[in-house]
Design a protein around this motif. Structure first.
Motif, short mmCIF file in Angstrom:
data_model
loop_
_atom_site.label_atom_id
_atom_site.label_comp_id
_atom_site.label_asym_id
_atom_site.label_seq_id
_atom_site.Cartn_x
_atom_site.Cartn_y
_atom_site.Cartn_z
N GLY A 238 88.03 65.37 74.32
CA GLY A 238 88.08 64.23 73.42
C GLY A 238 87.70 64.59 72.00
O GLY A 238 87.76 65.75 71.59
N GLY A 239 87.27 63.56 71.24
CA GLY A 239 86.89 63.74 69.85
C GLY A 239 85.38 63.75 69.69
O GLY A 239 84.65 64.12 70.61
N ASN B 11 82.18 70.95 77.68
CA ASN B 11 82.25 70.09 76.50
C ASN B 11 83.46 70.50 75.67
O ASN B 11 83.42 71.46 74.91
N ALA B 12 84.55 69.77 75.82
CA ALA B 12 85.78 70.05 75.08
C ALA B 12 86.05 68.96 74.05
O ALA B 12 87.20 68.59 73.79
N VAL C 102 94.12 72.16 75.41
CA VAL C 102 93.71 71.90 76.78
C VAL C 102 93.68 73.16 77.65
O VAL C 102 92.80 73.31 78.51
N LYS C 103 94.57 74.10 77.43
CA LYS C 103 94.54 75.32 78.26
C LYS C 103 93.31 76.15 77.96
O LYS C 103 92.56 76.53 78.86
N ASN C 104 93.08 76.43 76.67
CA ASN C 104 91.95 77.28 76.30
C ASN C 104 90.61 76.60 76.54
O ASN C 104 89.65 77.23 77.01
N ASP C 105 90.53 75.31 76.20
CA ASP C 105 89.24 74.62 76.22
C ASP C 105 88.90 73.95 77.54
O ASP C 105 87.74 73.61 77.78
N VAL C 106 89.90 73.74 78.39
CA VAL C 106 89.67 73.03 79.66
C VAL C 106 90.19 73.82 80.86
O VAL C 106 89.43 74.22 81.73
N ILE C 107 91.48 74.05 80.92
CA ILE C 107 92.12 74.61 82.12
C ILE C 107 91.55 75.98 82.48
O ILE C 107 91.34 76.28 83.66
N ASN C 108 91.29 76.80 81.47
CA ASN C 108 90.78 78.15 81.75
C ASN C 108 89.42 78.16 82.44
O ASN C 108 89.00 79.18 82.98
N PHE C 109 88.73 77.01 82.43
CA PHE C 109 87.42 76.90 83.08
C PHE C 109 87.52 76.31 84.49
O PHE C 109 86.49 76.06 85.14
#
Length: 424
Positions: free
Chosen positions: A61-62, A92-93, A107-114
C-alpha cells in the motif's frame, strides 16, 4: 431476407440493452457501504495459521500502510495474539505517496519474492484520482502476478479513506477508486473490507471529527490531523477493529483451494509489469553509483539496492524493449533536476523531478504515456534546463531552509519500470 435481417438487428439490440442493464445493475449492487464482502475468504491462510505452521503476511500500500504503529502493525499483533502457536511474520510493502500504478510494478520485488501466505492491498486513497479503467488494469495486474507465482496465496483488498471522500460515503456511495477495486475483487472472488462505514457512523453520532487537533477536541475521537493520515490511537485503531471483526467472520473457513486465473477482467491489464535494476541497463555519460557514504542512498537503501545519480547534462539511460510503457522509479528532493526523455526518436519531453515537497528527499516515479504494443527505444537524458525551484516550493508548506541545497540539479534512478520485456 429483409425481415430476417431486421429481426436479427432487433434481437442484437435487445441483447445489448440486456447486457448494459446487467452491468449497471452490477455497478449499483457494488456501490454500497457494506463493511465486509467475504466472497471466497482466506481459507489457505487460515488453514495454515490455525495448524500452527509459520506464515507471512504482506501489506502492499501507501503511507497509510507504511505508518509505524498503524493498522499494519496493529493487525499483525492481533494475528499473533489469536494464533500464538504459529510463527507469524510480516512484509512491510507500503511506500508513501504511491498508488497501485507503482504497486503493480513493485509487487514482485516487494511482495512475491518473500513468498507471502496472505497479501493485503491498500490503495484506495492514493488511487483516488485515477480513472477506473487504470485501476482495473493495475489492481488486476497485482492479483494475477500474485496468483501466477503461487495459486494458494490469499488476497484481501482494504479500503482506507481521506477527508475529501467523506461526503460521498455519507451519501451511501463508494468513492470511485473503491468501486473500481470492488469490480476486480468481485471478478476474482477476493474478500474486501471497507473502513469507511464505521468512520461515517461515528461522525453521524457526533462522536468523531475527521480532521483536528486532539487537544482542542476533548471528548471527541479525532481521526486525523492532516485529513488523510489516521492517528495511531484513533483512526488506525478503528481500521484495525473493522478489519479484525471482519476476519473473525471467515477464520473458520479453512477449505483450501488454488486460485484460478482464467480470462482476465480487462484484456489490457498490467500483469506483465516489472521493475529492472538500473545496474543492468545501458548508461552513457557520467553516472555515479551511490554508496552508503551518501546520506540519500543510505536512507533509501531498502527501496533501491542500486541507486545512481548524475548532474552531467546529456548523460542518459538507454532502453530498448518490446511492450507498451516505460518509466523510472527514483528519488526527488532539494538537489533534483529534470529528465529530458526521447521516445522512438521523437521530440524531447521534460519530466521534472522536483515538486512542492522538494524540501526533503522522497522516493517517487514517473511513467511515459502508453505506447502501441511493439518495439521501442527510449533515452532518459539528464537535462541542463533550469527550473524555478522557489516558485515550485511556494505551492507547498514545507520549511525551505538552507538555499544552497537547491543549487544542484541531479537526476536519480533506481529501477526501470516496464510494461514489456527488455531487448538486447
Amino acid at each position: 431476407m429483409k425481415l430476417k435481417i431486421i429481426s436479427s438487428l432487433v434481437l442484437l439490440a435487445g441483447m445489448v440493452t440486456l447486457l448494459s442493464t446487467t452491468l449497471k445493475a452490477q455497478t449499483d449492487t457494488l456501490d454500497n457501504l457494506q463493511e465486509f464482502n467475504a466472497r471466497k475468504g482466506l481459507p489457505n491462510f487460515f488453514a495454515k495459521v490455525k495448524s500452527g505452521k509459520a506464515v507471512s503476511i504482506a501489506y502492499l500500500g501507501g503511507s497509510i500502510t507504511a505508518a509505524q504503529g498503524g493498522w499494519r502493525e496493529q493487525s499483525l499483533k492481533w494475528f499473533q495474539d489469536q494464533y500464538p502457536q504459529a510463527e507469524i511474520k510480516h512484509i512491510n510493502a507500503g511506500v508513501g505517496g504511491t498508488g497501485s500504478d507503482l504497486g503493480v510494478f513493485r509487487v514482485k520485488n516487494d511482495v512475491i519474492n518473500f513468498h507471502p501466505d496472505l497479501v493485503f492491498v491498500e490503495f484506495a486513497v492514493n488511487d483516488g484520482g485515477l480513472a477506473p479503467e487504470r485501476i482495473y488494469q493495475t489492481m488486476e495486474g497485482i492479483v494475477r502476478q500474485v496468483w501466477r507465482a503461487d495459486a494458494k496465496t490469499d488476497i484481501c483488498f482494504v479500503y482506507t479513506l481521506s477527508g475529501n471522500m467523506v461526503p460521498t460515503l455519507q451519501a451511501g456511495k463508494l468513492w470511485p477508486s473503491m468501486l473500481a477495486m470492488e469490480h476486480v475483487a468481485l471478478f476474482y472472488d477476493i474478500p474486501s473490507v471497507k473502513f469507511g462505514p464505521e468512520v461515517i457512523s461515528l461522525i453521524k453520532d457526533n462522536r468523531l471529527i475527521f480532521q483536528g487537533k486532539p487537544e482542542e477536541n476533548l471528548g471527541k475521537i479525532v481521526f486525523s490531523v492532516d485529513n488523510v493520515h489516521p492517528l495511531a490511537q484513533t483512526g488506525h485503531k478503528i481500521y484495525t477493529e473493522v478489519l479484525t471483526r471482519s476476519l473473525k467472520l471467515i477464520q473458520n473457513n479453512t477449505e483450501t483451494f488454488k486460485h484460478k486465473l482464467g480470462k482476465p477482467y480487462v484484456a489490457d491489464n498490467w500483469e506483465e509489469a516489472q521493475m529492472i535494476s538500473v545496474k543492468a541497463l545501458t548508461k552513457t555519460g557520467d553516472w555515479q553509483e551511490l554508496t552508503d557514504a551518501d546520506t540519500v542512498a543510505k536512507t533509501f537503501r531498502s527501496k533501491f539496492p542500486c541507486l545512481i545519480k548524475s548532474d552531467n547534462g546529456g548523460a542518459a539511460i538507454k532502453v530498448r524493449f518490446k511492450g507498451r510503457m516505460a518509466g523510472i522509479y527514483d528519488i526527488m528532493g532539494p538537489g533534483s533536476g529534470q529528465y529530458s526523455v526521447v521516445s522512438d526518436g521523437g521530440a524531447p519531453q521534460l519530466y521534472t523531478r522536483f515538486d512542492k515537497y522538494g524540501t526533503y528527499y522522497h522516493s517517487n516515479y514517473f511513467c511515459l504515456p502508453m505506447m502501441p504494443q511493439g518495439e521501442h527505444e527510449v533515452e532518459f537524458r539528464v537535462s541542463t534546463r533550469p527550473q524555478d525551484k522557489m516558485a515550485i516550493l511556494r505551492k507547498g508548506n514545507g520549511i525551505i531552509g538552507d538555499l544552497a541545497k537547491y543549487n544542484e540539479n541531479s537526476c536519480y534512478a533506481g529501477w526501470l519500470l516496464l510494461l514489456g520485456k527488455l531487448k538486447n
